[in-house]
Scaffold this motif. Structure first.
Motif, PDB file in Angstrom:
ATOM      1  N   THR A  19       2.567   9.558   7.227  1.00  0.00           N
ATOM      2  CA  THR A  19       2.492   8.242   6.754  1.00  0.00           C
ATOM      3  C   THR A  19       3.553   7.270   7.393  1.00  0.00           C
ATOM      4  O   THR A  19       4.696   7.528   7.383  1.00  0.00           O
ATOM      5  CB  THR A  19       2.679   8.009   5.295  1.00  0.00           C
ATOM      6  OG1 THR A  19       1.698   8.823   4.523  1.00  0.00           O
ATOM      7  CG2 THR A  19       2.769   6.566   4.970  1.00  0.00           C
ATOM      8  N   SER A  21       5.503   3.740   8.200  1.00  0.00           N
ATOM      9  CA  SER A  21       5.770   2.321   7.082  1.00  0.00           C
ATOM     10  C   SER A  21       6.557   1.417   8.056  1.00  0.00           C
ATOM     11  O   SER A  21       7.183   1.521   9.280  1.00  0.00           O
ATOM     12  CB  SER A  21       6.956   2.674   6.162  1.00  0.00           C
ATOM     13  OG  SER A  21       7.056   1.672   5.549  1.00  0.00           O
ATOM     14  N   VAL A  51      -4.420  -5.710   8.903  1.00  0.00           N
ATOM     15  CA  VAL A  51      -4.807  -6.236   7.333  1.00  0.00           C
ATOM     16  C   VAL A  51      -4.265  -7.775   7.442  1.00  0.00           C
ATOM     17  O   VAL A  51      -3.434  -8.127   8.092  1.00  0.00           O
ATOM     18  CB  VAL A  51      -3.589  -5.402   6.567  1.00  0.00           C
ATOM     19  CG1 VAL A  51      -2.220  -5.797   6.855  1.00  0.00           C
ATOM     20  CG2 VAL A  51      -3.669  -5.994   5.094  1.00  0.00           C
ATOM     21  N   TRP A  53      -3.611 -10.784   4.806  1.00  0.00           N
ATOM     22  CA  TRP A  53      -3.217 -11.199   3.349  1.00  0.00           C
ATOM     23  C   TRP A  53      -3.436 -12.577   3.154  1.00  0.00           C
ATOM     24  O   TRP A  53      -2.502 -13.423   3.774  1.00  0.00           O
ATOM     25  CB  TRP A  53      -2.030 -10.553   2.907  1.00  0.00           C
ATOM     26  CG  TRP A  53      -1.479 -10.826   1.533  1.00  0.00           C
ATOM     27  CD1 TRP A  53      -0.692 -12.002   1.374  1.00  0.00           C
ATOM     28  CD2 TRP A  53      -1.854 -10.406   0.541  1.00  0.00           C
ATOM     29  NE1 TRP A  53      -0.480 -12.155  -0.260  1.00  0.00           N
ATOM     30  CE2 TRP A  53      -1.027 -10.959  -0.835  1.00  0.00           C
ATOM     31  CE3 TRP A  53      -2.854  -9.303   0.099  1.00  0.00           C
ATOM     32  CZ2 TRP A  53      -1.523 -10.580  -2.222  1.00  0.00           C
ATOM     33  CZ3 TRP A  53      -2.910  -8.975  -1.326  1.00  0.00           C
ATOM     34  CH2 TRP A  53      -2.202  -9.545  -2.395  1.00  0.00           C
ATOM     35  N   THR A  61      -8.676  -5.254   5.054  1.00  0.00           N
ATOM     36  CA  THR A  61      -8.236  -4.426   5.955  1.00  0.00           C
ATOM     37  C   THR A  61      -9.325  -4.187   7.084  1.00  0.00           C
ATOM     38  O   THR A  61     -10.558  -4.338   6.957  1.00  0.00           O
ATOM     39  CB  THR A  61      -7.713  -3.129   5.275  1.00  0.00           C
ATOM     40  OG1 THR A  61      -8.893  -2.607   4.725  1.00  0.00           O
ATOM     41  CG2 THR A  61      -6.687  -3.326   4.414  1.00  0.00           C
ATOM     42  N   VAL A  72      -5.744   5.182   6.438  1.00  0.00           N
ATOM     43  CA  VAL A  72      -5.674   4.175   5.563  1.00  0.00           C
ATOM     44  C   VAL A  72      -4.299   3.286   5.634  1.00  0.00           C
ATOM     45  O   VAL A  72      -3.316   3.632   5.801  1.00  0.00           O
ATOM     46  CB  VAL A  72      -5.519   4.919   3.800  1.00  0.00           C
ATOM     47  CG1 VAL A  72      -5.698   3.482   2.715  1.00  0.00           C
ATOM     48  CG2 VAL A  72      -6.836   5.660   3.509  1.00  0.00           C
ATOM     49  N   SER A  74      -2.300   0.233   4.067  1.00  0.00           N
ATOM     50  CA  SER A  74      -1.885  -0.488   2.748  1.00  0.00           C
ATOM     51  C   SER A  74      -0.743  -1.339   2.897  1.00  0.00           C
ATOM     52  O   SER A  74       0.162  -1.202   3.854  1.00  0.00           O
ATOM     53  CB  SER A  74      -1.633   0.589   1.690  1.00  0.00           C
ATOM     54  OG  SER A  74      -0.481   1.291   2.017  1.00  0.00           O
ATOM     55  N   ASP A  76       2.415  -3.361   0.502  1.00  0.00           N
ATOM     56  CA  ASP A  76       3.285  -3.332  -0.442  1.00  0.00           C
ATOM     57  C   ASP A  76       4.124  -4.752  -0.415  1.00  0.00           C
ATOM     58  O   ASP A  76       5.201  -4.806   0.273  1.00  0.00           O
ATOM     59  CB  ASP A  76       4.237  -2.242  -0.749  1.00  0.00           C
ATOM     60  CG  ASP A  76       5.010  -2.290  -1.924  1.00  0.00           C
ATOM     61  OD1 ASP A  76       5.161  -3.378  -2.681  1.00  0.00           O
ATOM     62  OD2 ASP A  76       5.322  -1.108  -2.678  1.00  0.00           O
ATOM     63  N   ASN A  83       2.053   0.058   5.363  1.00  0.00           N
ATOM     64  CA  ASN A  83       1.818   1.537   5.604  1.00  0.00           C
ATOM     65  C   ASN A  83       0.677   1.962   6.166  1.00  0.00           C
ATOM     66  O   ASN A  83      -0.552   1.278   6.035  1.00  0.00           O
ATOM     67  CB  ASN A  83       2.014   2.161   4.157  1.00  0.00           C
ATOM     68  CG  ASN A  83       3.522   1.866   3.289  1.00  0.00           C
ATOM     69  OD1 ASN A  83       4.442   1.936   3.931  1.00  0.00           O
ATOM     70  ND2 ASN A  83       3.230   1.378   2.326  1.00  0.00           N
ATOM     71  N   GLN A  85      -1.387   5.448   6.439  1.00  0.00           N
ATOM     72  CA  GLN A  85      -1.498   6.738   6.062  1.00  0.00           C
ATOM     73  C   GLN A  85      -2.664   7.516   7.082  1.00  0.00           C
ATOM     74  O   GLN A  85      -3.581   7.203   7.100  1.00  0.00           O
ATOM     75  CB  GLN A  85      -1.875   7.014   4.611  1.00  0.00           C
ATOM     76  CG  GLN A  85      -1.890   8.488   3.989  1.00  0.00           C
ATOM     77  CD  GLN A  85      -2.380   8.605   2.611  1.00  0.00           C
ATOM     78  OE1 GLN A  85      -2.348   7.402   2.031  1.00  0.00           O
ATOM     79  NE2 GLN A  85      -3.148   9.798   2.404  1.00  0.00           N
TER      80      GLN A  85
END
Length: 128
Positions: A19, A21, A51, A53, A61, A72, A74, A76, A83, A85
Motif C-alpha cells: 500500500t 500513501s 480520484v 473529490w 475513482t 484500489v 482511496s 482520507d 492511498n 492499495q
C-alpha cells in the motif's frame, strides 16, 4: 504551494500486496483531483489511478485497465492522504510510483500534462 510526499514503497513478492500513501500539504481548495502514475526506466510516466473529490458530491475513482481488478485507490480527507492499495502484484508493477495533484479538479485526468504538483516518487520492486 502544494507538497506531496509518497511512502510505502519497497520490495514485495509477486502475488503479494503493498500500500502506497501520499501525504498532501499546502492545499487550500476543497475540490481536487489527484492521481497515481508510474514510470519504468526509459519510459514515460503512465497513469495508474485517479480520484476526484467534490466537497458537495463526494468522490469518484478510476483505474487503468491493467490494474483494475487488483488495485484500489482511496482517500482520507481527515489525514490529507491518498492511498493506493496494490494486490496480486506482478513483475510488471515494479516501477517508481508518483503521486500528483491537478489544478483542474472537475475530472479524473489520465494525461500527465493535466497535473501540476508531483511527489518525489517511491520505488516499488517486485520479486519472483
Amino acid at each position: 504551494q502544494v507538497s506531496l510526499k509518497e511512502s510505502g514503497g519497497g520490495l514485495v513478492q509477486a502475488g503479494g500486496s503493498l500500500t502506497l500513501s501520499c501525504l498532501v500539504s499546502g492545499r487550500t481548495y476543497s475540490n481536487y483531483a489527484m492521481g497515481w502514475f508510474r514510470r519504468a526506466p526509459g519510459k514515460e510516466r503512465e497513469f495508474v489511478s485517479g480520484v476526484m473529490w467534490n466537497a458537495g458530491n463526494g468522490g469518484n475513482t478510476a483505474l487503468t485497465d491493467s490494474v483494475k481488478d487488483r488495485f484500489v485507490i482511496s482517500i482520507d480527507n481527515a489525514k490529507n492522504t491518498v492511498n493506493l492499495q496494490m494486490n496480486h502484484m506482478k513483475l510488471d508493477d515494479a516501477e517508481v510510483y508518483y503521486c500528483t495533484d491537478s489544478l483542474y479538479p472537475h475530472l479524473i485526468h489520465s494525461d500527465v500534462s493535466r497535473y501540476t504538483y508531483w511527489g518525489q516518487g517511491t520505488q516499488v520492486t517486485v520479486s519472483s
